[in-house]
Design a protein around this motif. Structure first.
Motif, PDB file in Angstrom:
ATOM      1  N   PRO A  89      -6.266  -6.079  28.994  1.00 37.66           N
ATOM      2  CA  PRO A  89      -7.716  -6.274  29.185  1.00 37.66           C
ATOM      3  C   PRO A  89      -8.589  -5.247  28.475  1.00 37.66           C
ATOM      4  O   PRO A  89      -9.761  -5.512  28.196  1.00 37.66           O
ATOM      5  N   GLY A  90      -8.045  -4.078  28.170  1.00 36.81           N
ATOM      6  CA  GLY A  90      -8.860  -3.043  27.547  1.00 36.81           C
ATOM      7  C   GLY A  90      -8.942  -3.119  26.046  1.00 36.81           C
ATOM      8  O   GLY A  90      -9.633  -2.311  25.407  1.00 36.81           O
ATOM      9  N   ILE A  91      -8.269  -4.106  25.435  1.00 35.22           N
ATOM     10  CA  ILE A  91      -8.232  -4.185  23.985  1.00 35.22           C
ATOM     11  C   ILE A  91      -9.579  -4.646  23.432  1.00 35.22           C
ATOM     12  O   ILE A  91     -10.319  -5.397  24.077  1.00 35.22           O
ATOM     13  N   ASP A  92      -9.908  -4.177  22.251  1.00 39.99           N
ATOM     14  CA  ASP A  92     -11.174  -4.526  21.582  1.00 39.99           C
ATOM     15  C   ASP A  92     -10.870  -5.554  20.485  1.00 39.99           C
ATOM     16  O   ASP A  92     -10.272  -5.222  19.462  1.00 39.99           O
ATOM     17  N   ALA A  98      -5.582 -14.443  20.732  1.00 37.71           N
ATOM     18  CA  ALA A  98      -6.628 -13.520  21.181  1.00 37.71           C
ATOM     19  C   ALA A  98      -6.785 -13.581  22.701  1.00 37.71           C
ATOM     20  O   ALA A  98      -6.907 -12.547  23.376  1.00 37.71           O
ATOM     21  N   SER A  99      -6.756 -14.792  23.244  1.00 36.26           N
ATOM     22  CA  SER A  99      -6.865 -14.962  24.696  1.00 36.26           C
ATOM     23  C   SER A  99      -5.675 -14.323  25.410  1.00 36.26           C
ATOM     24  O   SER A  99      -5.835 -13.651  26.445  1.00 36.26           O
ATOM     25  N   ALA A 100      -4.470 -14.518  24.871  1.00 35.29           N
ATOM     26  CA  ALA A 100      -3.270 -13.938  25.476  1.00 35.29           C
ATOM     27  C   ALA A 100      -3.307 -12.408  25.439  1.00 35.29           C
ATOM     28  O   ALA A 100      -2.883 -11.744  26.393  1.00 35.29           O
ATOM     29  N   LEU A 101      -3.818 -11.855  24.343  1.00 38.60           N
ATOM     30  CA  LEU A 101      -3.933 -10.394  24.245  1.00 38.60           C
ATOM     31  C   LEU A 101      -4.874  -9.847  25.314  1.00 38.60           C
ATOM     32  O   LEU A 101      -4.586  -8.825  25.952  1.00 38.60           O
ATOM     33  N   LEU A 102      -5.984 -10.545  25.534  1.00 38.94           N
ATOM     34  CA  LEU A 102      -6.928 -10.099  26.556  1.00 38.94           C
ATOM     35  C   LEU A 102      -6.330 -10.213  27.951  1.00 38.94           C
ATOM     36  O   LEU A 102      -6.605  -9.386  28.827  1.00 38.94           O
ATOM     37  N   GLU A 103      -5.506 -11.245  28.148  1.00 37.84           N
ATOM     38  CA  GLU A 103      -4.871 -11.414  29.452  1.00 37.84           C
ATOM     39  C   GLU A 103      -3.886 -10.282  29.739  1.00 37.84           C
ATOM     40  O   GLU A 103      -3.851  -9.739  30.850  1.00 37.84           O
ATOM     41  N   PRO A 109       0.821  -1.209   0.000  1.00 37.63           N
ATOM     42  CA  PRO A 109       0.000   0.000   0.000  1.00 37.63           C
ATOM     43  C   PRO A 109       0.853   1.256   0.000  1.00 37.63           C
ATOM     44  O   PRO A 109       1.906   1.315   0.645  1.00 37.63           O
ATOM     45  N   THR A 110       0.404   2.268  -0.720  1.00 36.79           N
ATOM     46  CA  THR A 110       1.130   3.541  -0.733  1.00 36.79           C
ATOM     47  C   THR A 110       0.976   4.258   0.604  1.00 36.79           C
ATOM     48  O   THR A 110       1.798   5.070   0.978  1.00 36.79           O
ATOM     49  N   HIS A 111      -0.081   3.944   1.330  1.00 43.34           N
ATOM     50  CA  HIS A 111      -0.265   4.475   2.670  1.00 43.34           C
ATOM     51  C   HIS A 111      -1.072   3.459   3.467  1.00 43.34           C
ATOM     52  O   HIS A 111      -1.788   2.640   2.895  1.00 43.34           O
ATOM     53  N   THR A 112      -0.912   3.475   4.769  1.00 47.94           N
ATOM     54  CA  THR A 112      -1.625   2.530   5.624  1.00 47.94           C
ATOM     55  C   THR A 112      -2.601   3.292   6.499  1.00 47.94           C
ATOM     56  O   THR A 112      -2.213   4.209   7.221  1.00 47.94           O
ATOM     57  N   ILE A 113      -3.856   2.921   6.443  1.00 45.86           N
ATOM     58  CA  ILE A 113      -4.879   3.545   7.278  1.00 45.86           C
ATOM     59  C   ILE A 113      -4.650   3.104   8.722  1.00 45.86           C
ATOM     60  O   ILE A 113      -4.594   1.902   9.003  1.00 45.86           O
ATOM     61  N   PRO A 114      -4.481   4.027   9.664  1.00 48.77           N
ATOM     62  CA  PRO A 114      -4.101   3.642  11.025  1.00 48.77           C
ATOM     63  C   PRO A 114      -5.160   2.840  11.776  1.00 48.77           C
ATOM     64  O   PRO A 114      -4.840   1.971  12.574  1.00 48.77           O
ATOM     65  N   GLY A 115      -6.419   3.100  11.520  1.00 46.45           N
ATOM     66  CA  GLY A 115      -7.470   2.374  12.223  1.00 46.45           C
ATOM     67  C   GLY A 115      -7.661   2.856  13.657  1.00 46.45           C
ATOM     68  O   GLY A 115      -6.962   3.744  14.152  1.00 46.45           O
ATOM     69  N   LYS A 116      -8.613   2.240  14.337  1.00 48.16           N
ATOM     70  CA  LYS A 116      -8.960   2.620  15.701  1.00 48.16           C
ATOM     71  C   LYS A 116      -7.959   2.012  16.675  1.00 48.16           C
ATOM     72  O   LYS A 116      -7.738   0.804  16.695  1.00 48.16           O
ATOM     73  N   ASN A 117      -7.381   2.833  17.501  1.00 44.00           N
ATOM     74  CA  ASN A 117      -6.350   2.377  18.432  1.00 44.00           C
ATOM     75  C   ASN A 117      -6.897   1.296  19.375  1.00 44.00           C
ATOM     76  O   ASN A 117      -8.010   1.417  19.898  1.00 44.00           O
ATOM     77  N   GLY A 118      -6.115   0.242  19.587  1.00 43.72           N
ATOM     78  CA  GLY A 118      -6.513  -0.823  20.509  1.00 43.72           C
ATOM     79  C   GLY A 118      -7.573  -1.760  19.963  1.00 43.72           C
ATOM     80  O   GLY A 118      -8.233  -2.469  20.720  1.00 43.72           O
ATOM     81  N   THR A 119      -7.734  -1.803  18.636  1.00 42.64           N
ATOM     82  CA  THR A 119      -8.743  -2.651  18.015  1.00 42.64           C
ATOM     83  C   THR A 119      -8.068  -3.647  17.071  1.00 42.64           C
ATOM     84  O   THR A 119      -7.296  -3.250  16.205  1.00 42.64           O
ATOM     85  N   VAL A 120      -8.363  -4.928  17.263  1.00 42.17           N
ATOM     86  CA  VAL A 120      -7.750  -5.985  16.465  1.00 42.17           C
ATOM     87  C   VAL A 120      -8.846  -6.860  15.859  1.00 42.17           C
ATOM     88  O   VAL A 120      -9.806  -7.238  16.544  1.00 42.17           O
ATOM     89  N   LEU A 121      -8.687  -7.177  14.582  1.00 37.61           N
ATOM     90  CA  LEU A 121      -9.622  -8.054  13.883  1.00 37.61           C
ATOM     91  C   LEU A 121      -8.889  -9.319  13.440  1.00 37.61           C
ATOM     92  O   LEU A 121      -7.942  -9.253  12.658  1.00 37.61           O
TER      93      LEU A 121
END
Length: 234
Positions: free
Chosen positions: A72-75, A64-69, A35-47
Protein backbone atom coordinates in the motif's frame (compact mmCIF):
# COMPACT_ATOMS: atom_id res chain seq x y z
CA UNK A 1 1.13 -28.23 -55.98
CA UNK A 2 -0.18 -24.67 -55.66
CA UNK A 3 -1.16 -25.17 -52.05
CA UNK A 4 2.15 -26.84 -51.24
CA UNK A 5 3.95 -23.82 -52.63
CA UNK A 6 1.83 -21.52 -50.47
CA UNK A 7 2.62 -23.56 -47.37
CA UNK A 8 6.33 -23.54 -48.23
CA UNK A 9 6.20 -19.75 -48.63
CA UNK A 10 4.55 -19.38 -45.22
CA UNK A 11 7.15 -21.59 -43.55
CA UNK A 12 9.95 -19.64 -45.19
CA UNK A 13 8.44 -16.32 -44.08
CA UNK A 14 8.06 -17.55 -40.51
CA UNK A 15 11.64 -18.80 -40.50
CA UNK A 16 12.85 -15.36 -41.57
CA UNK A 17 10.80 -13.65 -38.85
CA UNK A 18 12.13 -15.99 -36.18
CA UNK A 19 15.70 -15.43 -37.39
CA UNK A 20 15.23 -11.66 -37.26
CA UNK A 21 13.72 -11.90 -33.78
CA UNK A 22 16.59 -14.01 -32.49
CA UNK A 23 19.16 -11.71 -34.08
CA UNK A 24 17.58 -8.65 -32.47
CA UNK A 25 17.39 -10.44 -29.12
CA UNK A 26 21.07 -11.33 -29.36
CA UNK A 27 22.04 -7.78 -30.33
CA UNK A 28 20.06 -6.35 -27.44
CA UNK A 29 22.44 -8.03 -25.00
CA UNK A 30 25.51 -6.36 -26.47
CA UNK A 31 27.22 -3.46 -24.75
CA UNK A 32 25.72 -0.89 -27.13
CA UNK A 33 22.24 -1.56 -25.71
CA UNK A 34 23.11 -2.28 -22.07
CA UNK A 35 23.65 0.73 -19.77
CA UNK A 36 27.11 0.97 -18.27
CA UNK A 37 25.41 1.88 -15.00
CA UNK A 38 21.82 1.92 -13.78
CA UNK A 39 20.44 4.93 -11.94
CA UNK A 40 18.74 3.49 -8.82
CA UNK A 41 15.86 5.96 -8.69
CA UNK A 42 13.57 6.72 -5.76
CA UNK A 43 12.87 3.68 -3.62
CA UNK A 44 9.29 2.38 -3.81
CA UNK A 45 8.45 4.35 -6.97
CA UNK A 46 7.20 2.67 -10.14
CA UNK A 47 6.37 4.26 -13.50
CA UNK A 48 4.12 2.38 -15.95
CA UNK A 49 4.23 3.63 -19.56
CA UNK A 50 1.34 2.11 -21.47
CA UNK A 51 -0.84 2.24 -24.56
CA UNK A 52 -4.54 3.02 -24.31
CA UNK A 53 -5.99 -0.05 -26.01
CA UNK A 54 -7.54 -2.55 -23.59
CA UNK A 55 -5.77 -5.55 -25.08
CA UNK A 56 -2.40 -3.93 -24.37
CA UNK A 57 -2.99 -1.97 -21.17
CA UNK A 58 -5.20 -4.22 -19.01
CA UNK A 59 -2.29 -6.35 -17.83
CA UNK A 60 -0.42 -3.22 -16.68
CA UNK A 61 -3.41 -1.77 -14.83
CA UNK A 62 -4.05 -5.13 -13.16
CA UNK A 63 -0.41 -5.27 -12.07
CA UNK A 64 -0.58 -1.74 -10.70
CA UNK A 65 -3.68 -2.69 -8.70
CA UNK A 66 -1.98 -5.84 -7.36
CA UNK A 67 1.08 -3.84 -6.31
CA UNK A 68 -1.10 -1.43 -4.35
CA UNK A 69 -2.90 -4.34 -2.71
CA UNK A 70 0.31 -6.04 -1.58
CA UNK A 71 2.36 -2.87 -0.97
CA UNK A 72 0.00 0.00 0.00
CA UNK A 73 2.87 2.43 0.53
CA UNK A 74 4.22 2.19 -3.01
CA UNK A 75 4.18 5.29 -5.24
CA UNK A 76 2.73 4.34 -8.65
CA UNK A 77 2.67 6.55 -11.73
CA UNK A 78 1.03 5.76 -15.09
CA UNK A 79 1.93 7.61 -18.29
CA UNK A 80 -0.40 7.15 -21.25
CA UNK A 81 -2.67 8.95 -23.70
CA UNK A 82 -5.65 11.01 -22.45
CA UNK A 83 -8.22 8.23 -23.01
CA UNK A 84 -6.46 6.14 -20.35
CA UNK A 85 -7.07 8.72 -17.62
CA UNK A 86 -10.56 7.42 -16.58
CA UNK A 87 -9.29 3.83 -16.40
CA UNK A 88 -6.36 4.87 -14.22
CA UNK A 89 -8.70 6.92 -12.00
CA UNK A 90 -10.92 3.85 -11.47
CA UNK A 91 -7.95 1.71 -10.47
CA UNK A 92 -6.77 4.43 -8.10
CA UNK A 93 -10.22 4.93 -6.51
CA UNK A 94 -10.69 1.19 -6.04
CA UNK A 95 -7.27 0.84 -4.40
CA UNK A 96 -7.95 3.73 -2.04
CA UNK A 97 -11.30 2.22 -1.06
CA UNK A 98 -10.40 -1.48 -0.79
CA UNK A 99 -6.75 -1.52 0.16
CA UNK A 100 -6.50 1.71 2.18
CA UNK A 101 -3.45 2.83 0.23
CA UNK A 102 -1.46 5.84 1.34
CA UNK A 103 -1.73 7.42 -2.11
CA UNK A 104 -3.49 6.62 -5.34
CA UNK A 105 -2.16 6.16 -8.86
CA UNK A 106 -0.89 9.35 -10.48
CA UNK A 107 -1.67 9.82 -14.17
CA UNK A 108 0.61 11.63 -16.63
CA UNK A 109 -0.59 12.50 -20.13
CA UNK A 110 1.45 11.69 -23.22
CA UNK A 111 1.28 13.61 -26.53
CA UNK A 112 0.67 12.22 -30.00
CA UNK A 113 -1.65 9.61 -31.47
CA UNK A 114 -2.72 6.43 -29.74
CA UNK A 115 -1.38 3.14 -31.09
CA UNK A 116 -4.53 2.19 -33.04
CA UNK A 117 -4.87 5.67 -34.52
CA UNK A 118 -1.23 5.78 -35.58
CA UNK A 119 -1.44 2.30 -37.10
CA UNK A 120 -4.64 3.14 -38.95
CA UNK A 121 -3.01 6.24 -40.42
CA UNK A 122 0.01 4.22 -41.53
CA UNK A 123 -2.22 1.63 -43.20
CA UNK A 124 -4.52 4.12 -44.90
CA UNK A 125 -7.48 4.07 -42.53
CA UNK A 126 -10.15 6.76 -42.67
CA UNK A 127 -9.42 9.64 -40.29
CA UNK A 128 -7.30 7.34 -38.14
CA UNK A 129 -10.39 5.91 -36.44
CA UNK A 130 -10.96 2.61 -38.23
CA UNK A 131 -8.86 -0.52 -38.39
CA UNK A 132 -11.23 -2.48 -40.65
CA UNK A 133 -8.63 -2.39 -43.40
CA UNK A 134 -6.35 -4.48 -41.17
CA UNK A 135 -8.67 -7.48 -41.26
CA UNK A 136 -7.33 -10.41 -43.26
CA UNK A 137 -8.30 -14.01 -44.09
CA UNK A 138 -7.07 -16.69 -41.67
CA UNK A 139 -4.26 -19.11 -42.40
CA UNK A 140 -2.29 -19.23 -45.63
CA UNK A 141 -4.78 -17.06 -47.50
CA UNK A 142 -4.02 -14.08 -45.28
CA UNK A 143 -0.22 -14.33 -45.19
CA UNK A 144 0.32 -11.50 -47.67
CA UNK A 145 -1.79 -9.12 -45.61
CA UNK A 146 -0.10 -10.20 -42.39
CA UNK A 147 3.32 -9.49 -43.89
CA UNK A 148 2.10 -6.07 -45.02
CA UNK A 149 1.04 -5.14 -41.47
CA UNK A 150 4.05 -6.43 -39.52
CA UNK A 151 6.41 -3.48 -40.02
CA UNK A 152 3.99 -0.64 -39.17
CA UNK A 153 2.51 -2.69 -36.32
CA UNK A 154 5.91 -2.83 -34.61
CA UNK A 155 5.99 0.97 -34.34
CA UNK A 156 3.23 2.89 -36.16
CA UNK A 157 4.10 6.42 -35.03
CA UNK A 158 5.51 8.89 -37.52
CA UNK A 159 8.69 10.83 -36.78
CA UNK A 160 7.09 13.84 -35.07
CA UNK A 161 4.88 11.74 -32.78
CA UNK A 162 7.76 9.38 -31.94
CA UNK A 163 10.01 12.26 -30.91
CA UNK A 164 7.25 14.02 -28.94
CA UNK A 165 6.45 10.86 -26.95
CA UNK A 166 10.15 10.09 -26.48
CA UNK A 167 10.92 13.55 -25.08
CA UNK A 168 7.89 13.52 -22.77
CA UNK A 169 8.88 10.11 -21.37
CA UNK A 170 12.45 11.31 -20.77
CA UNK A 171 11.02 14.34 -18.94
CA UNK A 172 8.76 12.17 -16.77
CA UNK A 173 11.61 9.84 -15.86
CA UNK A 174 13.77 12.75 -14.75
CA UNK A 175 10.90 14.26 -12.72
CA UNK A 176 9.47 11.10 -11.13
CA UNK A 177 12.84 9.36 -10.66
CA UNK A 178 11.36 5.82 -10.60
CA UNK A 179 13.17 2.80 -9.18
CA UNK A 180 11.50 0.72 -11.91
CA UNK A 181 9.92 1.54 -15.27
CA UNK A 182 7.34 -0.96 -16.56
CA UNK A 183 7.08 -0.97 -20.35
CA UNK A 184 4.52 -1.98 -22.95
CA UNK A 185 6.16 -4.12 -25.66
CA UNK A 186 4.09 -2.36 -28.33
CA UNK A 187 5.14 1.17 -27.29
CA UNK A 188 8.43 1.75 -29.12
CA UNK A 189 8.96 5.49 -28.40
CA UNK A 190 8.84 4.87 -24.64
CA UNK A 191 11.19 1.89 -24.96
CA UNK A 192 13.74 4.06 -26.76
CA UNK A 193 13.43 6.74 -24.08
CA UNK A 194 13.97 4.30 -21.21
CA UNK A 195 16.94 2.61 -22.89
CA UNK A 196 18.59 6.00 -23.12
CA UNK A 197 17.81 6.85 -19.49
CA UNK A 198 19.89 4.13 -17.78
CA UNK A 199 16.94 3.03 -15.65
CA UNK A 200 15.92 -0.40 -14.40
CA UNK A 201 13.00 -1.57 -16.53
CA UNK A 202 10.73 -4.55 -17.14
CA UNK A 203 8.27 -5.55 -19.86
CA UNK A 204 4.69 -6.71 -19.38
CA UNK A 205 2.78 -8.40 -22.18
CA UNK A 206 -0.78 -9.75 -22.46
CA UNK A 207 0.59 -12.79 -24.32
CA UNK A 208 1.47 -15.99 -22.52
CA UNK A 209 5.06 -17.24 -22.66
CA UNK A 210 4.04 -20.14 -24.90
CA UNK A 211 3.17 -17.62 -27.62
CA UNK A 212 6.59 -15.98 -27.47
CA UNK A 213 9.00 -18.86 -26.88
CA UNK A 214 7.36 -21.73 -28.72
CA UNK A 215 10.55 -22.20 -30.76
CA UNK A 216 12.39 -23.11 -27.53
CA UNK A 217 10.25 -26.24 -27.13
CA UNK A 218 11.65 -29.60 -28.31
CA UNK A 219 9.98 -30.69 -31.54
CA UNK A 220 7.56 -33.30 -30.07
CA UNK A 221 6.33 -30.83 -27.44
CA UNK A 222 5.84 -28.18 -30.09
CA UNK A 223 3.20 -30.44 -31.63
CA UNK A 224 1.64 -31.89 -28.49
CA UNK A 225 1.76 -28.94 -26.06
CA UNK A 226 1.34 -26.00 -28.43
CA UNK A 227 -0.70 -27.48 -31.30
CA UNK A 228 -1.99 -24.17 -32.65
CA UNK A 229 1.41 -23.48 -34.22
CA UNK A 230 1.20 -26.60 -36.37
CA UNK A 231 -2.55 -26.65 -37.03
CA UNK A 232 -3.98 -25.84 -40.42
CA UNK A 233 -6.24 -22.77 -40.34
CA UNK A 234 -8.85 -22.89 -43.03
Amino acid sequence: MGRLRQIAAVIAALAVLVAVFLAQTSQSTQAAFVPTHTIPGKNGTVLFIINTEYGLSNVHLATASALLEKHPGIDIHVASFPRSAPKVAKVSALAEKRFKVDRGVKFHELPGREYAQALSNQMGGSSGKSIQHLLHPPGVKGINEIMRVIRPAMSPWDGSDHIAIYERVRELIETIDPALVVLDMAFRPSIDAVLQSDRLYAYLSPNVLADKFWFEQPFPRLITKIPRFVSDSR
